[in-house]
Design a protein around this motif. Structure first.
Motif, PDB file in Angstrom:
ATOM      1  N   UNK A 168      33.661   7.245  83.952  1.00 30.20           N
ATOM      2  CA  UNK A 168      33.172   8.406  83.202  1.00 30.20           C
ATOM      3  C   UNK A 168      31.793   8.118  82.621  1.00 30.20           C
ATOM      4  N   UNK A 169      31.632   6.931  82.037  1.00 27.79           N
ATOM      5  CA  UNK A 169      30.331   6.548  81.498  1.00 27.79           C
ATOM      6  C   UNK A 169      29.281   6.490  82.608  1.00 27.79           C
ATOM      7  N   UNK A 170      29.662   5.918  83.733  1.00 30.44           N
ATOM      8  CA  UNK A 170      28.711   5.781  84.830  1.00 30.44           C
ATOM      9  C   UNK A 170      28.299   7.135  85.392  1.00 30.44           C
ATOM     10  N   UNK A 171      29.225   8.071  85.466  1.00 31.04           N
ATOM     11  CA  UNK A 171      28.876   9.416  85.928  1.00 31.04           C
ATOM     12  C   UNK A 171      27.795  10.022  85.035  1.00 31.04           C
ATOM     13  N   UNK A 172      27.954   9.880  83.729  1.00 25.59           N
ATOM     14  CA  UNK A 172      26.981  10.439  82.800  1.00 25.59           C
ATOM     15  C   UNK A 172      25.631   9.761  82.908  1.00 25.59           C
ATOM     16  N   UNK A 173      25.621   8.444  83.047  1.00 28.75           N
ATOM     17  CA  UNK A 173      24.357   7.708  83.120  1.00 28.75           C
ATOM     18  C   UNK A 173      23.654   7.944  84.453  1.00 28.75           C
ATOM     19  N   UNK A 174      24.424   8.124  85.518  1.00 25.45           N
ATOM     20  CA  UNK A 174      23.803   8.425  86.809  1.00 25.45           C
ATOM     21  C   UNK A 174      23.131   9.786  86.777  1.00 25.45           C
ATOM     22  N   UNK A 175      23.718  10.734  86.070  1.00 24.16           N
ATOM     23  CA  UNK A 175      23.147  12.084  85.987  1.00 24.16           C
ATOM     24  C   UNK A 175      21.951  12.154  85.045  1.00 24.16           C
ATOM     25  N   UNK A 176      21.775  11.168  84.181  1.00 23.32           N
ATOM     26  CA  UNK A 176      20.689  11.155  83.200  1.00 23.32           C
ATOM     27  C   UNK A 176      19.409  10.661  83.873  1.00 23.32           C
ATOM     28  N   UNK A 177      18.471  11.566  84.125  1.00 27.94           N
ATOM     29  CA  UNK A 177      17.261  11.206  84.862  1.00 27.94           C
ATOM     30  C   UNK A 177      16.339  10.300  84.060  1.00 27.94           C
ATOM     31  N   UNK A 178      16.550  10.191  82.768  1.00 25.20           N
ATOM     32  CA  UNK A 178      15.734   9.288  81.947  1.00 25.20           C
ATOM     33  C   UNK A 178      16.150   7.836  82.111  1.00 25.20           C
ATOM     34  N   UNK A 179      17.345   7.608  82.641  1.00 23.30           N
ATOM     35  CA  UNK A 179      17.849   6.249  82.849  1.00 23.30           C
ATOM     36  C   UNK A 179      17.479   5.791  84.256  1.00 23.30           C
ATOM     37  N   UNK A 180      16.735   4.678  84.337  1.00 18.46           N
ATOM     38  CA  UNK A 180      16.298   4.154  85.630  1.00 18.46           C
ATOM     39  C   UNK A 180      17.086   2.922  86.063  1.00 18.46           C
ATOM     40  N   UNK A 181      17.711   2.238  85.143  1.00 13.42           N
ATOM     41  CA  UNK A 181      18.458   1.013  85.475  1.00 13.42           C
ATOM     42  C   UNK A 181      19.563   0.823  84.458  1.00 13.42           C
ATOM     43  N   UNK A 182      20.572   0.027  84.854  1.00  9.95           N
ATOM     44  CA  UNK A 182      21.732  -0.199  83.995  1.00  9.95           C
ATOM     45  C   UNK A 182      22.029  -1.689  83.879  1.00  9.95           C
ATOM     46  N   UNK A 183      22.349  -2.117  82.658  1.00  7.13           N
ATOM     47  CA  UNK A 183      22.786  -3.488  82.386  1.00  7.13           C
ATOM     48  C   UNK A 183      24.241  -3.441  81.948  1.00  7.13           C
ATOM     49  N   UNK A 184      25.049  -4.349  82.487  1.00  9.14           N
ATOM     50  CA  UNK A 184      26.433  -4.502  82.055  1.00  9.14           C
ATOM     51  C   UNK A 184      26.565  -5.868  81.399  1.00  9.14           C
ATOM     52  N   UNK A 185      27.093  -5.896  80.185  1.00 14.50           N
ATOM     53  CA  UNK A 185      27.241  -7.166  79.486  1.00 14.50           C
ATOM     54  C   UNK A 185      28.457  -7.113  78.583  1.00 14.50           C
ATOM     55  N   UNK A 186      28.751  -8.241  77.948  1.00 17.80           N
ATOM     56  CA  UNK A 186      29.879  -8.313  77.029  1.00 17.80           C
ATOM     57  C   UNK A 186      29.407  -8.620  75.620  1.00 17.80           C
ATOM     58  N   UNK A 187      30.206  -8.248  74.646  1.00 19.01           N
ATOM     59  CA  UNK A 187      29.860  -8.466  73.247  1.00 19.01           C
ATOM     60  C   UNK A 187      30.153  -9.906  72.827  1.00 19.01           C
ATOM     61  N   UNK A 188      29.441 -10.356  71.823  1.00 15.98           N
ATOM     62  CA  UNK A 188      29.752 -11.600  71.108  1.00 15.98           C
ATOM     63  C   UNK A 188      29.800 -12.839  72.003  1.00 15.98           C
ATOM     64  N   UNK A 189      28.873 -12.920  72.946  1.00  9.73           N
ATOM     65  CA  UNK A 189      28.734 -14.140  73.724  1.00  9.73           C
ATOM     66  C   UNK A 189      29.740 -14.352  74.834  1.00  9.73           C
ATOM     67  N   UNK A 190      30.515 -13.333  75.161  1.00  8.92           N
ATOM     68  CA  UNK A 190      31.472 -13.422  76.274  1.00  8.92           C
ATOM     69  C   UNK A 190      31.302 -12.202  77.159  1.00  8.92           C
ATOM     70  N   UNK A 191      31.233 -12.426  78.466  1.00  8.55           N
ATOM     71  CA  UNK A 191      31.088 -11.283  79.369  1.00  8.55           C
ATOM     72  C   UNK A 191      32.405 -10.521  79.441  1.00  8.55           C
ATOM     73  N   UNK A 192      33.415 -11.105  80.073  1.00  7.91           N
ATOM     74  CA  UNK A 192      34.724 -10.461  80.179  1.00  7.91           C
ATOM     75  C   UNK A 192      35.712 -11.474  80.727  1.00  7.91           C
TER      76      UNK A 192
END
Length: 255
Positions: A38-62
Motif C-alpha cells: 500500500x505504501x509503495x503504491x502511493x509512493x510510486x504514484x507520487x511524481x515528486x518521489x524519484x527514489x526510495x530507501x528501505x531501512x530499519x530503525x535503531x540500528x537494525x535492518x530487519x
C-alpha cells in the motif's frame, strides 16, 4: 496497541520507508507485510518521489518475519503476504536502495534482495534461515537470491542457514558497498541524490530491461519516449555546454 509499523519520511525527491518493531528487532508482522504494498503504491504514484530507501530503525535492518504469524505464512506458501510484498518492492518503478545495519535475516534479507542496490554497514549480518526452521523458502525469493549471488552462494546460504558478515556479503555480491556504520546514511543520501538528478526515463527503462520485465513492444515504447521527450537532446546539449542537464520526463500515470 502494537508499535510495529512501517513509516515513511520524504526528503527532497527521496522517500525512506523505515521498518519499526523495536520489541522484535524490526521483524515484519503480518500487518507490516500487508502495509508495504500500500505504501509503495502511493509512493510510486507520487511524481515528486524519484527514489526510495528501505531501512530499519535503531540500528537494525530487519530480523525476519515475526513467527507469531507462522501458520498464516505456511498456509499461503508462495502466495503469502510476504512474497506479495517482496514482489511489489521488486517491481517498484523507481530505483530502490536498502540501507542496512545490524541484522538482515530471513524476511529482512528477502526485502533487501528485492531492492535494486544494497549499502551495508560493517556491522551488518545476513542470513537465510529456512533450513534451521524446516521451511521451504518461496520459489520467487529463492530465484531472486540465486540471480543476485549465483547458484553456489545461494545454496550455501540456504543449505546452512548460517549468518555471514558484511565483507563476505560484499564478496558474493549480496551487497554493493560496505562502509563504517556512521558513514552509511551519508553515502545512501549521496547515492540517491545522484540517481534523482539523472534522467528518470533512462533509469526507469534500465530497471525494467535489467529485470527482464520489458518485452520487445515495451522496449520500442521506451525508445519512442526518448524521441518524444527530447530527453536525449537535452542531455547532449548540457554535455556540450558543460552544464547540469535539465531533464523533464516524468512517467505516465499508468501504462
Amino acid at each position: 496497541m502494537s508499535d510495529a509499523e512501517l513509516t515513511v519520511e520524504v526528503t527532497g525527491a527521496v522517500a525512506t520507508v523505515v521498518i519499526r518493531n523495536p520489541a522484535r528487532r524490526n521483524a515484519m508482522t503480518a500487518a507490516m507485510w500487508r502495509q508495504l504494498p500500500v505504501l509503495l503504491d502511493g509512493l510510486e504514484a507520487d511524481r515528486a518521489v524519484h527514489a526510495l530507501v528501505l531501512t530499519g530503525a535503531a540500528g537494525t535492518f530487519c530480523a525476519g518475519a515475526d513467527l507469531g504469524d507462522l501458520d498464516e505464512l505456511l498456509d499461503a506458501g508462495d502466495a503469502s503476504i510476504a512474497v506479495t510484498a517482496e514482489e511489489r518492492l521488486a517491481t517498484f518503478a523507481k530505483p530502490t536502495v536498502a540501507e542496512i545495519r545490524g541484522a538482515c535475516v530471513g524476511g529482512g534479507c528477502q526485502l533487501a534482495v528485492a531492492c535494486d542496490l544494497r549499502i551495508a554497514a560493517a556491522d551488518a549480518r545476513f542470513g537465510v534461515p529456512p533450513a534451521r526452521l524446516g521451511l521451504v523458502y518461496p520459489a520467487p525469493t529463492t530465484r531472486r537470491l540465486a540471480r543476485l549471488v549465483g547458484p553456489s552462494a545461494a545454496k550455501h546460504l540456504l543449505f546452512t542457514g548460517e549468518l555471514i558478515d558484511a565483507e563476505r556479503a560484499l564478496r558474493i555480491g549480496l551487497v554493493d558497498e560496505v562502509l563504517p556504520a556512521d558513514a552509511v546514511a551519508a553515502r545512501v543520501a549521496a547515492l540517491t541524490g545522484v540517481i534523482a538528478e539523472r534522467s528518470r526515463l533512462t533509469v526507469a527503462a534500465a530497471k525494467e530491461i535489467i529485470d527482464e520485465r520489458a518485452d520487445a513492444e515495451r522496449i520500442a515504447w521506451w525508445h519512442g519516449q526518448v524521441r518524444a521527450s527530447g530527453e536525449a537532446r537535452e542531455g547532449v546539449a548540457a554535455a556540450n555546454e558543460r552544464r547540469p542537464p535539465r531533464f523533464g520526463w516524468t512517467p505516465p500515470a499508468a501504462h
